[in-house]
Motif scaffolding. Structure first.
Motif, short mmCIF file in Angstrom:
data_model
loop_
_atom_site.label_atom_id
_atom_site.label_comp_id
_atom_site.label_asym_id
_atom_site.label_seq_id
_atom_site.Cartn_x
_atom_site.Cartn_y
_atom_site.Cartn_z
N PHE A 32 0.83 -1.21 0.00
CA PHE A 32 0.00 0.00 0.00
C PHE A 32 0.87 1.25 0.00
O PHE A 32 0.58 2.22 -0.68
CB PHE A 32 -0.93 -0.01 1.22
N THR A 33 1.92 1.21 0.80
CA THR A 33 2.86 2.33 0.92
C THR A 33 4.26 1.79 1.09
O THR A 33 4.48 0.83 1.84
CB THR A 33 2.53 3.19 2.16
N MET A 34 5.20 2.41 0.39
CA MET A 34 6.62 2.10 0.62
C MET A 34 7.39 3.37 0.39
O MET A 34 7.16 4.06 -0.62
CB MET A 34 7.11 0.97 -0.29
N CYS A 92 13.46 3.34 6.11
CA CYS A 92 12.56 2.78 5.11
C CYS A 92 11.28 2.31 5.82
O CYS A 92 11.34 1.85 6.96
CB CYS A 92 13.25 1.61 4.43
N TYR A 93 10.15 2.41 5.11
CA TYR A 93 8.87 2.01 5.70
C TYR A 93 8.04 1.26 4.66
O TYR A 93 8.04 1.62 3.47
CB TYR A 93 8.10 3.25 6.15
N LEU A 94 7.37 0.21 5.11
CA LEU A 94 6.49 -0.55 4.24
C LEU A 94 5.17 -0.81 4.96
O LEU A 94 5.16 -1.22 6.12
CB LEU A 94 7.14 -1.88 3.85
N ASP A 95 4.09 -0.61 4.25
CA ASP A 95 2.74 -0.94 4.72
C ASP A 95 2.13 -1.81 3.64
O ASP A 95 1.94 -1.36 2.51
CB ASP A 95 1.94 0.35 4.92
N GLY A 96 1.89 -3.07 3.99
CA GLY A 96 1.36 -3.98 2.98
C GLY A 96 0.74 -5.20 3.60
O GLY A 96 0.37 -5.20 4.77
N VAL A 107 6.08 -2.11 8.67
CA VAL A 107 7.45 -2.44 9.05
C VAL A 107 8.37 -1.25 8.81
O VAL A 107 8.26 -0.57 7.78
CB VAL A 107 7.96 -3.65 8.24
N TRP A 108 9.28 -1.03 9.75
CA TRP A 108 10.33 -0.01 9.63
C TRP A 108 11.68 -0.69 9.46
O TRP A 108 11.94 -1.72 10.09
CB TRP A 108 10.38 0.88 10.86
N GLY A 109 12.54 -0.08 8.68
CA GLY A 109 13.92 -0.51 8.61
C GLY A 109 14.69 -0.04 9.83
O GLY A 109 14.17 0.70 10.67
N GLN A 110 15.95 -0.47 9.93
CA GLN A 110 16.75 -0.15 11.11
C GLN A 110 17.31 1.27 11.06
O GLN A 110 17.77 1.79 12.08
CB GLN A 110 17.90 -1.16 11.25
N GLY A 111 17.28 1.90 9.91
CA GLY A 111 17.78 3.26 9.77
C GLY A 111 19.20 3.28 9.23
O GLY A 111 20.02 2.43 9.55
N THR A 112 19.47 4.28 8.40
CA THR A 112 20.82 4.47 7.86
C THR A 112 21.17 5.95 7.94
O THR A 112 20.36 6.82 7.61
CB THR A 112 20.92 3.94 6.41
N GLN A 113 22.38 6.23 8.42
CA GLN A 113 22.80 7.62 8.65
C GLN A 113 23.23 8.27 7.34
O GLN A 113 24.03 7.71 6.58
CB GLN A 113 23.95 7.66 9.65
#
Length: 118
Positions: A32-34, A92-96, A107-113
């Motif tokens: 739905f969203t990424m 990063c984010y995913l809604d599905g 779901v969220w990713g761990q993050g990148t600086q």
């Protein structure tokens, strides 16, 4: 458990470019969203760019400089003409919906600086 694997952050000088990538660890039935959010120290997390229901959305601050693209469950953010104010942790984010079970996933990713500095 679906995970988002991010790559591509780092240190770049003002005016430079970086490309962030994010891929889901498992097959996703429906997305739905990424997209990408960012959070600078002392600030709230904010939307940078996302593909929502097939429509692309950008924060006003990055329009004309950043480009988001998606191929199945992989999303890429091309960042050009970077400014010091773009410095943040990018998530990063995913809604599905998961494959087979069709369970809703957010779901969220761990993050990148990303650091933009001379």
């Amino acid at each position: 458990q679906v995970q988002l694997v991010e790559s591509g952050g780092g240190l770049v000088q003002p005016g430079g470019s970086l490309r962030l990538s994010c891929a889901a660890s498992e097959r996703i039935a429906s997305i739905f969203t990424m997209g990408w959010y960012r959070q600078a120290p002392g600030e709230q997390r904010e939307l940078v760019a996302a593909i929502i229901g097939g429509t692309t959305h950008y924060a006003d601050s990055v329009k004309g400089r950043f480009t988001i693209s998606r191929d199945n469950a992989k999303v890429t953010l091309q960042m050009n003409s970077l400014k010091p104010e773009d410095t943040a942790v990018y998530y990063c984010y995913l809604d599905g919906a998961a494959a087979v079970t069709m369970r809703r996933l957010q779901v969220w990713g761990q993050g990148t600086q990303v650091t933009v500095s001379s």
